[in-house]
Design an enzyme around this catalytic site. Sequence first.
Site, PDB file in Angstrom:
ATOM      1  N   ASP A   1       0.798  -1.229   0.000  1.00 42.07           N
ATOM      2  CA  ASP A   1       0.000   0.000   0.000  1.00 42.07           C
ATOM      3  C   ASP A   1       0.825   1.270   0.000  1.00 42.07           C
ATOM      4  O   ASP A   1       0.269   2.375  -0.052  1.00 42.07           O
ATOM      5  CB  ASP A   1      -0.982   0.005   1.171  1.00 42.07           C
ATOM      6  CG  ASP A   1      -0.305  -0.026   2.539  1.00 42.07           C
ATOM      7  OD1 ASP A   1       0.940   0.095   2.605  1.00 42.07           O
ATOM      8  OD2 ASP A   1      -1.027  -0.177   3.551  1.00 42.07           O
TER       9      ASP A   1
ATOM     10  N   ASP B   1       0.330 -10.651   6.672  1.00 40.93           N
ATOM     11  CA  ASP B   1      -0.005  -9.997   5.408  1.00 40.93           C
ATOM     12  C   ASP B   1       1.327  -9.644   4.751  1.00 40.93           C
ATOM     13  O   ASP B   1       1.973  -8.654   5.104  1.00 40.93           O
ATOM     14  CB  ASP B   1      -0.841  -8.743   5.685  1.00 40.93           C
ATOM     15  CG  ASP B   1      -1.633  -8.267   4.486  1.00 40.93           C
ATOM     16  OD1 ASP B   1      -1.684  -8.974   3.466  1.00 40.93           O
ATOM     17  OD2 ASP B   1      -2.226  -7.172   4.572  1.00 40.93           O
TER      18      ASP B   1
END
Length: 232
Positions: free
Chosen positions: A32, A142
Amino acid sequence: MYTKTIVGVVATGLAATTYAAEGSGQTTRYWDCCKPSCAWSGKAPVSSPVKTCDASDSPLSDYDAKSGCDGGSAYTCTNFSPWAVDDNLAYGFAATKLSGGTEDSWCCGCYELSFTSGPVSGKKMIVQSTNTGGDLGDNHFDILMPGGGVGLFDGCASEFGQSLPGEQYGGVSSRSECDGMPSSLVAGCQWRFDWFENADNPSVSFKQVACPSELTSISGCTRSDDSSFPSA
């Protein structure tokens, strides 16, 4: 499943027991571009917070710099991309949430992930925890990989002046799409289709280990109890 194993005693006049996290867990993927959570001061007993970079990929010295995902100047450095050590071992970074712990206990900790499903079953990856997420489940890693999808937040458009290829969740769907990434992210995106064999959220067994210097030299972050954990 989650357990804590006693791995050592630190002698400082008073005995202090160190516990290593281990168990079974799940993985997802993301990139991100945001400032990782463990880059803020005071999150854990560490040598220094995780390094961040500006939009030109130059390291920042201000640990309190606002995240690029919130209008600031701090982003994930592109050298946090994963890489293959050999055919069966890779290194990288991950956002983490472990049952029974907090960022104080997992920020900058390293974990050996043994993949137990999908095409990477039998392979191992050592990740350093640099982030966490409100959307993560327990014992959840993640894995930070370019082209893995931005997820809840997108700092990439402001960092690179373009949105990254792929879907918000899941990211790119083919190796050829990696060619549309900023040049500094192409190799990390290709890693997903090469070493990682485009595995889709494989399950893992995990155990906490001492961080390899190859990871801490990139993150700039070492836990004060790191030497208490076994080598991978």
